[in-house]
Motif scaffolding. Sequence first.
Motif, short mmCIF file in Angstrom:
data_model
loop_
_atom_site.label_atom_id
_atom_site.label_comp_id
_atom_site.label_asym_id
_atom_site.label_seq_id
_atom_site.Cartn_x
_atom_site.Cartn_y
_atom_site.Cartn_z
N GLY A 74 3.62 -10.41 -4.82
CA GLY A 74 4.26 -11.71 -4.91
C GLY A 74 4.61 -12.14 -6.31
N PHE A 75 4.11 -11.45 -7.33
CA PHE A 75 4.46 -11.81 -8.70
C PHE A 75 5.87 -11.33 -9.07
N LEU A 76 6.45 -10.45 -8.26
CA LEU A 76 7.81 -9.99 -8.51
C LEU A 76 8.81 -11.06 -8.10
N PRO A 77 10.05 -10.97 -8.57
CA PRO A 77 11.07 -11.96 -8.17
C PRO A 77 11.20 -12.06 -6.65
N ASP A 78 11.47 -13.25 -6.16
CA ASP A 78 11.53 -13.49 -4.71
C ASP A 78 12.55 -12.59 -4.02
N ASP A 79 13.67 -12.30 -4.69
CA ASP A 79 14.70 -11.52 -4.03
C ASP A 79 14.33 -10.05 -3.89
N CYS A 80 13.19 -9.64 -4.44
CA CYS A 80 12.67 -8.28 -4.21
C CYS A 80 12.04 -8.16 -2.83
N LEU A 81 11.61 -9.29 -2.28
CA LEU A 81 10.76 -9.28 -1.10
C LEU A 81 11.42 -9.89 0.12
N GLU A 82 12.74 -10.05 0.06
CA GLU A 82 13.44 -10.73 1.14
C GLU A 82 14.39 -9.80 1.89
N GLY A 83 14.67 -10.17 3.15
CA GLY A 83 15.72 -9.53 3.92
C GLY A 83 15.43 -8.09 4.31
N PRO A 84 16.48 -7.37 4.68
CA PRO A 84 16.30 -5.99 5.16
C PRO A 84 15.88 -5.01 4.08
N TYR A 85 15.96 -5.44 2.80
CA TYR A 85 15.59 -4.54 1.71
C TYR A 85 14.30 -5.00 1.04
N ALA A 86 13.35 -5.39 1.89
CA ALA A 86 12.01 -5.71 1.41
C ALA A 86 11.16 -4.44 1.43
N PRO A 87 10.09 -4.37 0.65
CA PRO A 87 9.27 -3.16 0.64
C PRO A 87 8.68 -2.89 2.02
N PRO A 88 8.61 -1.61 2.44
CA PRO A 88 8.84 -0.40 1.63
C PRO A 88 10.27 0.09 1.63
N ASN A 89 11.23 -0.72 2.12
CA ASN A 89 12.63 -0.30 2.21
C ASN A 89 13.34 -0.48 0.88
N TRP A 90 12.89 0.27 -0.12
CA TRP A 90 13.44 0.23 -1.46
C TRP A 90 13.99 1.60 -1.85
N TYR A 91 14.73 1.63 -2.91
CA TYR A 91 15.31 2.86 -3.45
C TYR A 91 14.17 3.79 -3.88
N LEU A 92 14.15 4.99 -3.32
CA LEU A 92 13.04 5.93 -3.54
C LEU A 92 11.70 5.29 -3.18
N GLN A 93 11.75 4.26 -2.41
CA GLN A 93 10.62 3.48 -1.90
C GLN A 93 9.92 2.64 -2.95
N VAL A 94 10.27 2.74 -4.22
CA VAL A 94 9.56 2.00 -5.26
C VAL A 94 10.45 1.11 -6.13
N PHE A 95 11.78 1.30 -6.08
CA PHE A 95 12.68 0.52 -6.92
C PHE A 95 13.40 -0.53 -6.08
#
Length: 521
Positions: free
Chosen positions: A380-401
Motif C-alpha cells: 500500500g505504500f506504492l502509488p494508488d494507480d499501481c494497485l487498481e483495475g485489471p493491472y493490479a498485482p500480480p498482473n504486472w509486467y514480468l509480474q513485478v513491474f
Amino acid sequence: MNRFNMDLLSFLRHPFVHTFSLLYLLGQTFVTWLFAPSPPPPSDETTNKKDSGLKRKRIAIIGAGLTGVSSAAHCIGHGFDVQIFEARPKDKGLGGIWSRVNSTSSLQVHSVMYRFHPSVHYDTAYPSQGEIREQIVNLWERYGLDQHTVFEYKVTSVRKAKNGKGDGWIVNDDEETYGRFDGVIAAVGVCGDPKMPSLPGAERFKGQIYHSSELDGKQAKGKRVLIVGGGASAIEALEFAVKSEAAQIDVLARSDKWVIPRNVLVQSLLACNVFGQETSFSWIPEWLLRRFFYRNLQDISPSSSKGLYTDTPMANSDLFEQIRRGKASWLRGDILSVEEDGIRFNHRAQGVSKGGPGRERLVEGDLIIMATGFHRPSLGFLPDDCLEGPYAPPNWYLQVFPPRYPDIAATNSTYLNAIGTVGNIHIGIYTRFLLMFLTDPLTRPREEWMKIWIDFTKLMKRLAPTGAFDFFTYAELIYWYCFVLIVNPFRWKWALFVFFGIGRWLPLKVVQGEEIMRDFT
C-alpha cells in the motif's frame, strides 16, 4: 552405526542425488568467482560519483530480508547507490522471515534452488534457519550494506516528485533526510506477522496453543500434538513434534496440497514446465507421484480435479514415512470446535470440498500448533494507480513491474504460487532489469507495451485453471525474460548483463555515446 557408514548407506541408496549435491557444493566457489559482482572497497563513497560518464543512480529498497539484501548487493556491486529501509529492529528485520521462525526450520527445497546471490555458500543441501540467516547477514556485511540501512523505519508512502528540482521518488515525504531515488525495489516478501485465526471454543482447551513460528523452547515430549494447517508450516511443525518425541501427531488440514520428494532432480524437472500451467501431459508427473511416492497413502493425495500445476507443493520426504510408522496421521476436514481434550473435527474423504459432508470425531490432544502461516505484507505504500483495475498485482509486467512505472520492481512480493522459484537467480535478473531500465532510456518499456505483454500472457494461459500470474514455473519465468529481451533490439546489448551480471561496460559505453548524441542534437 557410525556417521561414515550412515553417509555411505545414504549414498548407495541415492547415488545420483548425492553426486549432484557434491558437484553443486564444489561448484559454488566457481559460481562466486564468475558471477558475483565485487563488493565496493571500504573507502568507496558511492554518492555523486560518475560511472562511465553517466550519473550514478540511487535505488530505494524496502525491506532487509533475503530479497532486499540480495538486491542491494547486486546494485552496490554493479556501481549503483542504495538505501535500505526496514520497519523492524535489526535482530528481527535483517534476514526477514528467516529471523523470525524457529531455529529448527530448514529449507524444504534443495539449496541449489535457493541461491539468492552468487556469493552465497552453503555447507549442506538443506540448510537450517541459522545457516540461511547467517548467509544473509554475511552478504549484508560483505557488501557494506550496514552503511546503507536504516532500521525501525516503516515506509508508508513512495511518491513521484512534483516540483521542479528534477525527477525521482521520495520515501515518506522525507526528501530532506534521504533525498530522491531513481528507482524503487519493494522487497517486503509474502510473510509478515504470524497469522493466528481464532478457533471456536479455544478457551475450553486445557493444553497450550502456539503458532508454528514460536516453537523454540517449547516441550512436546510424550504429548498428543494437534497441528492445524496443511502447508509448509505444518510440515515444519510435524518435524518439530517428531524430534521432540511426541506421543501422537495429528495434522488437521482443511485443503489438499501436493507433496513432492525432497529431491533436487524431481523438483528441477517439475519446474521445467515452460507453460506454467496444467497441460494434457500433467497427468504423467501426477500419476508417478501417486504411484511411487504416495504409494499406499494415495487417499491423502489431492483429488484428480486439483492438478499439480495449480498450487505451491510441499517438499518433504519424511512425512509419509512418519505416517507409515504410525507416528503421525494426516486428516482432511474442517474444525468444528475446540474441546477440553482436543478438537472436534469433520473428517472428509478425498474429493469432498471444504465444508462438505464427512465423519465427525474428536481428535484428542494436549498441545495445539497453529500452522496457519503469515499475513502478507502490504504494498500500500506504492502509488494508488499501481494497485487498481485489471493491472493490479500480480498482473504486472514480468509480474513485478507496475505498468505505469518501469522504475519500480516488487521482487518476490507479488507472487501467489509457483514451483521452483523461491530465492534463486531471478532476484539478480529482476534487479538488473531495473538497472537496465534506469540506465538506458531506450530499453524502458512504455505503459501500453507493458499492458500488451500482460494481456498476451493472459491470452496464452487462458485455459489455465488459475489466473495467468497466480501460478508459474521457473521455466516459464526464464521464457518471460528471454521474450522481453528479444522483442526490443535496444536490450540485446544488455543480455549478458541481465542474465549473468557480466559485460556491463560495453552497453554503458553505447549508452554514453547515445547521451552525447542526444545532447548534441
